[in-house]
Design an enzyme around this catalytic site. Structure first.
Site, mmCIF file in Angstrom:
data_model
loop_
_atom_site.group_PDB
_atom_site.id
_atom_site.type_symbol
_atom_site.label_atom_id
_atom_site.label_comp_id
_atom_site.label_asym_id
_atom_site.label_seq_id
_atom_site.Cartn_x
_atom_site.Cartn_y
_atom_site.Cartn_z
ATOM 1 N N GLU A 123 53.361 29.762 23.761
ATOM 2 C CA GLU A 123 54.590 29.212 23.201
ATOM 3 C C GLU A 123 54.688 29.565 21.722
ATOM 4 O O GLU A 123 53.692 29.867 21.065
ATOM 5 C CB GLU A 123 54.630 27.691 23.380
ATOM 6 N N SER A 179 67.835 28.186 30.650
ATOM 7 C CA SER A 179 67.394 26.888 31.163
ATOM 8 C C SER A 179 67.217 25.884 30.026
ATOM 9 O O SER A 179 67.530 24.705 30.171
ATOM 10 C CB SER A 179 66.084 27.036 31.943
ATOM 11 N N ASN A 180 66.714 26.356 28.894
ATOM 12 C CA ASN A 180 66.457 25.487 27.742
ATOM 13 C C ASN A 180 67.667 25.527 26.805
ATOM 14 O O ASN A 180 67.766 26.398 25.935
ATOM 15 C CB ASN A 180 65.186 25.956 27.030
ATOM 16 N N ARG A 187 70.756 30.682 19.324
ATOM 17 C CA ARG A 187 71.304 31.459 20.435
ATOM 18 C C ARG A 187 72.505 30.766 21.065
ATOM 19 O O ARG A 187 73.408 31.426 21.581
ATOM 20 C CB ARG A 187 70.224 31.728 21.483
ATOM 21 N N TYR A 226 72.217 42.402 29.070
ATOM 22 C CA TYR A 226 71.664 41.072 29.315
ATOM 23 C C TYR A 226 71.282 40.437 27.977
ATOM 24 O O TYR A 226 70.648 41.089 27.130
ATOM 25 C CB TYR A 226 70.432 41.159 30.230
ATOM 26 N N ASN A 231 64.347 31.334 22.347
ATOM 27 C CA ASN A 231 64.711 29.971 21.949
ATOM 28 C C ASN A 231 64.292 29.634 20.525
ATOM 29 O O ASN A 231 64.713 28.614 19.979
ATOM 30 C CB ASN A 231 64.128 28.950 22.937
ATOM 31 N N TYR A 237 57.104 36.937 18.777
ATOM 32 C CA TYR A 237 57.505 36.091 19.905
ATOM 33 C C TYR A 237 58.629 36.780 20.670
ATOM 34 O O TYR A 237 59.815 36.583 20.416
ATOM 35 C CB TYR A 237 57.932 34.705 19.419
ATOM 36 N N GLU A 240 59.330 37.302 28.304
ATOM 37 C CA GLU A 240 59.721 37.999 29.537
ATOM 38 C C GLU A 240 61.224 38.220 29.620
ATOM 39 O O GLU A 240 61.683 39.050 30.410
ATOM 40 C CB GLU A 240 59.214 37.222 30.760
ATOM 41 N N LYS A 241 62.006 37.509 28.809
ATOM 42 C CA LYS A 241 63.463 37.712 28.808
ATOM 43 C C LYS A 241 63.800 39.177 28.501
ATOM 44 O O LYS A 241 64.758 39.724 29.034
ATOM 45 C CB LYS A 241 64.120 36.795 27.784
#
Length: 349
Positions: A123, A179-180, A187, A226, A231, A237, A240-241
């Site tokens: 994280e 999701s977050n 963003r 895409y 986040n 950092y 996988e996005k």
């Protein structure tokens, strides 16, 4: 000629005496038991299985412990979750998310002198709780950070045999799965501005459109672009996005660390960075131009001709790579400034 040989001779003797001084200093200032133990430990690790104890299941999810050889060609590893083997373990792999705020769930058994504790965390600092009792506890770091002892990015671009470029059929221009959702995230603000200028196909719980993993792959493949928006923004950092979009044949539009940071991991012509534009409107106009220019769009896929995406197999790959690192690095140290190293991220924005 004799002068040259004399100079060479003096240089050789200087190097010899310097090395002799360094070796003798090490032996003098280290007890014989220290360096004998180090040599013995190194020999021992090369001749037997390395035991890595997974202290907590990451996020409470057990994973396969016997696949280091078949998955990653790493052999001689004994991964285990049996705490009874603590005294025999060469390394203890500890996931930060599961550590109690008072560290009460860390091992309390007598710690073998040569055993290494590995701090594992994927994280970002913004999403990692600072726990006050971790200084001088760990010996190694495992993280997405390039300067971690065990560098484990979320993915990578690896060389492969030359092959034709294959771009999936496209029926959507811009897509975003999220999701977050937090209003204070950069963003979220950027998305709200961008959607005023270009259509964005959105998916995920915040939009009431939950999809399966197979649907996710089909949808992303069908999108020209895409939104690979992180986040939080920290050095290295990059999750996988980004790598999933590349693997599925969509051009990622990234929001994260600087373009220079991204280019340490992937080719600069494989993605679009929001910082390349003065505003979301500028980005929208660029995407509309690319939508009408097939040649320019195909240029984002040049990397595919001799590279492919490899996604990191978290958490099994972490444990296997820990085993491999322990075997190759018998030396031991203690991390004294974990907080300063991880949480004092000067490139945070």
């Amino acid at each position: 000629m004799s002068v040259s040989f004399r100079r060479i001779g003096r240089w050789v003797w200087t190097v010899f005496f310097l090395l002799a001084f360094l070796v003798s200093s090490f032996l003098f200032y280290s007890s014989p038991s220290d360096w004998v133990a180090l040599l013995a430990k190194n020999f021992n690790l090369q001749s037997r299985e390395v035991i890595v104890l997974v202290w907590h299941w990451p996020f409470g999810h057990p994973f396969e412990l016997t696949a280091c050889g078949s998955r990653f060609n790493i052999h001689g590893c004994h991964l285990t979750a049996e705490k009874e083997l603590f005294s025999k373990a060469d390394a203890v792999l500890i996931h930060h998310r599961e550590i109690a705020t008072d560290c009460s769930n860390l091992p309390t058994f007598p710690r073998p002198p040569s055993q290494k504790w590995v701090w594992m965390n994927h994280e970002s600092p913004s999403n990692t709780e600072e726990i006050a009792c971790l200084e001088n506890v760990f010996n190694l770091t495992l993280s997405y950070r390039q300067d971690a002892d065990i560098h484990m990015p979320y993915g990578s671009i690896v060389m492969t045999e030359k092959r034709p470029t294959v771009i999936p059929f496209k029926k959507r221009l811009v897509c975003w799965f999220v999701s977050n959702w937090k209003p204070q995230h950069k963003r979220v603000w950027y998305y709200k501005e961008l959607r005023n200028h270009i259509r964005i196909h959105t998916y995920g719980l915040p939009f009431g459109r939950k999809v399966t993993e197979s649907d996710y792959r089909l949808i992303v493949s069908s999108c020209k672009f895409y939104l690979s928006f992180e986040n939080s923004i920290h050095t290295d950092y990059i999750t996988e996005k980004l790598y999933k979009a590349l693997k599925l044949g969509s051009v990622p539009i990234v929001m994260g660390p600087s373009r220079q940071n991204y280019e340490k991991f992937i080719p600069g012509d494989a993605f679009i960075h929001v910082d390349d534009f003065e505003s979301p409107l500028g980005l929208a106009k660029h995407l509309q131009h690319l939508d009408q220019n097939e040649h320019s769009y195909r240029g984002f896929f040049r990397w595919q001709k001799d590279h492919e995406v490899s996604l990191t197999g978290i958490p099994l790959q972490n444990a296997c790579y820990t085993c491999d690192y322990i075997r190759r690095h018998p030396e031991r140290r203690t991390i004294k400034q974990l907080y300063k190293w991880f949480w004092d991220d000067t490139e945070l924005s």
